[in-house]
Design an enzyme around this catalytic site. Structure first.
Site, short mmCIF file in Angstrom:
data_model
loop_
_atom_site.label_atom_id
_atom_site.label_comp_id
_atom_site.label_asym_id
_atom_site.label_seq_id
_atom_site.Cartn_x
_atom_site.Cartn_y
_atom_site.Cartn_z
N ASP A 49 0.83 -1.20 0.00
CA ASP A 49 0.00 0.00 0.00
C ASP A 49 0.87 1.25 0.00
O ASP A 49 1.83 1.36 0.76
CB ASP A 49 -0.90 0.00 1.24
CG ASP A 49 -1.78 1.23 1.31
OD1 ASP A 49 -2.90 1.19 0.75
OD2 ASP A 49 -1.36 2.25 1.91
N TYR A 54 2.77 10.43 -0.65
CA TYR A 54 3.90 10.03 0.20
C TYR A 54 5.21 10.47 -0.44
O TYR A 54 5.53 10.08 -1.56
CB TYR A 54 3.91 8.52 0.43
CG TYR A 54 2.71 7.97 1.16
CD1 TYR A 54 1.83 8.79 1.86
CD2 TYR A 54 2.45 6.60 1.16
CE1 TYR A 54 0.72 8.28 2.52
CE2 TYR A 54 1.34 6.07 1.83
CZ TYR A 54 0.48 6.92 2.50
OH TYR A 54 -0.61 6.40 3.16
N GLN A 177 -9.96 2.62 4.72
CA GLN A 177 -8.64 2.62 5.35
C GLN A 177 -8.59 3.69 6.44
O GLN A 177 -8.25 4.84 6.19
CB GLN A 177 -7.52 2.83 4.33
CG GLN A 177 -6.14 2.65 4.95
CD GLN A 177 -5.02 2.74 3.93
OE1 GLN A 177 -4.05 3.48 4.13
NE2 GLN A 177 -5.09 1.99 2.84
N TRP A 205 -4.56 1.55 9.33
CA TRP A 205 -3.22 2.11 9.43
C TRP A 205 -2.92 2.49 10.88
O TRP A 205 -3.81 2.68 11.69
CB TRP A 205 -3.03 3.30 8.49
CG TRP A 205 -3.88 4.51 8.67
CD1 TRP A 205 -5.11 4.74 8.14
CD2 TRP A 205 -3.54 5.70 9.41
NE1 TRP A 205 -5.58 5.99 8.51
CE2 TRP A 205 -4.64 6.60 9.27
CE3 TRP A 205 -2.43 6.09 10.14
CZ2 TRP A 205 -4.65 7.86 9.86
CZ3 TRP A 205 -2.44 7.35 10.75
CH2 TRP A 205 -3.54 8.22 10.59
N PRO A 207 -1.59 0.61 13.36
CA PRO A 207 -2.03 -0.32 14.41
C PRO A 207 -1.17 -0.24 15.66
O PRO A 207 -1.61 -0.67 16.73
CB PRO A 207 -1.90 -1.69 13.74
CG PRO A 207 -0.87 -1.50 12.67
CD PRO A 207 -1.09 -0.10 12.17
N ALA A 209 -0.17 2.69 16.81
CA ALA A 209 -0.33 4.08 17.27
C ALA A 209 0.96 4.86 17.08
O ALA A 209 1.49 5.47 18.01
CB ALA A 209 -0.78 4.12 18.72
N LYS A 216 8.29 1.66 23.46
CA LYS A 216 9.63 2.27 23.52
C LYS A 216 9.63 3.67 24.11
O LYS A 216 10.69 4.18 24.49
CB LYS A 216 10.27 2.28 22.13
CG LYS A 216 9.55 3.14 21.10
CD LYS A 216 10.22 2.99 19.73
CE LYS A 216 9.48 3.73 18.63
NZ LYS A 216 10.10 3.51 17.31
#
Length: 334
Positions: A49, A54, A177, A205, A207, A209, A216
């Site tokens: 995708d 982009y 989406q 999109w 997933p 976050a 981390k």
């Protein structure tokens, strides 16, 4: 790798789908991007995708180069149209017939393919009649430049009207989406029920976050790595980077360990438990991330694990269905 049907269609896609937002053509060198795509292919991912916006079209070019030489029939290639591209002229944005027709041709050239499997409206265009947009998509399908049509970040009402017009015009609207994760569940009250009724699947999109669910980022500590450390991205992530959210996320670590998963794998597996989700979009800045993330494919989280996740996150979860509309552009972005 597991495969799922996309909406009420015969098209199967890999439930882990490789997305190149924020990576190809911008954050990582082309050589690394090619290595990530190769790792995805080696792991059994067949669905890729991207979007024309982009890296201002560069991401499509990099993906096209990375997939060159692969058997086209064995791949599912998705792209999108809406946001400004090129020199950002007055018609270089939106979902007008002009922009859609010019954009699909540019995307096919950059992707080095005669067609895309799925062409998606990247946002809803408030300035173009929906009838014009859907007629243009119908013509793109009839010309063989796209096999199916999808949308991204549309409200339930917008999806219903788009679906109605697609049926009248004789093509299939099969996907939505949206952003979806353990922390961001705004599609659950309205979008998911509407799509389940209409035969439309979610390709979700972020997933993880935007990396927050990897664990981390720690409460009380300024981020020193990842997207949160990038000034251009940190602002958009500010709601996730509160001590309250980060403390709750740390509570997921023992749940992941008990399930035999890493925290990113748990996050990806969680979205795939929703029966209306066909695929989770996962990006990567190095091949090792791809190899780790695909291990979430086929994972079944038991009900008690799902309950523990809800208990750990508590009130930090965002569920307000109105957020889809609130976050949408109210006018074209020039």
């Amino acid at each position: 790798m597991e495969f799922r049907y996309l909406g009420n269609s015969g098209l199967k896609i890999s439930e882990i789908t490789y997305g190149n937002w924020l990576t190809h053509g911008s954050q990582v060198e082309n050589e690394v991007a090619h290595a990530c795509v190769r790792a995805a292919l080696d792991a059994g991912i067949t669905t890729f995708d991207t979007a024309d916006v982009y890296a201002n079209t560069k991401a499509e070019t990099v993906l096209g180069e990375a997939l060159a030489g692969e058997r086209r029939e064995s791949l599912e290639i998705f792209t999108k149209v809406y946001w400004p591209t090129g020199p950002r002229g007055h018609n270089d944005t939106g979902l007008s017939r002009k922009h859609i027709m010019e954009s699909i041709n540019g995307s096919l050239t950059r992707l080095q393919t005669d067609y895309v499997d799925l062409y998606q409206a990247h946002r809803y265009d408030t300035e173009t009649p929906l009838e014009e947009t859907m007629q243009a998509f119908a013509d793109v399908v009839r010309q063989g430049k796209a096999l199916y049509i999808g949308v991204s970040e549309w409200t339930a009402d917008q999806i219903r009207e788009g679906h109605r017009l697609s049926k009248e015009l004789g093509f299939q609207l099969i996907s939505s989406q949206p952003q979806y994760s353990m922390l961001w569940r705004v599609i659950e009250p309205e979008v998911v029920p509407a799509c389940a009724e209409l035969g439309i699947s979610q390709i979700v999109w972020s997933p993880m976050a935007q990396g927050v669910l990897s664990g981390k980022y720690l409460p009380g500590q300024a981020p020193t790595e990842g997207r949160a450390a990038d000034p251009s991205m940190g602002k958009s992530m500010s709601d996730y980077l509160t001590d309250e959210v980060l403390t709750a996320v740390q509570g997921l670590k023992p749940i992941a360990e008990e399930a035999g998963l890493t925290m990113p794998q748990l996050a990806i597996a969680w979205v795939l438990q929703n029966p209306n989700v066909a695929a989770a979009l996962v990006g990567a800045s190095k091949p090792e991330q791809v190899e780790a993330n695909v291990k979430a494919a086929g994972v079944k989280l038991e009900d008690d694990v799902m309950a523990k996740i809800d208990e750990a996150l508590g009130d930090v979860v965002v569920r307000d269905a109105a957020m889809t509309q609130e976050n949408a552009p109210q006018a074209r972005v020039a």
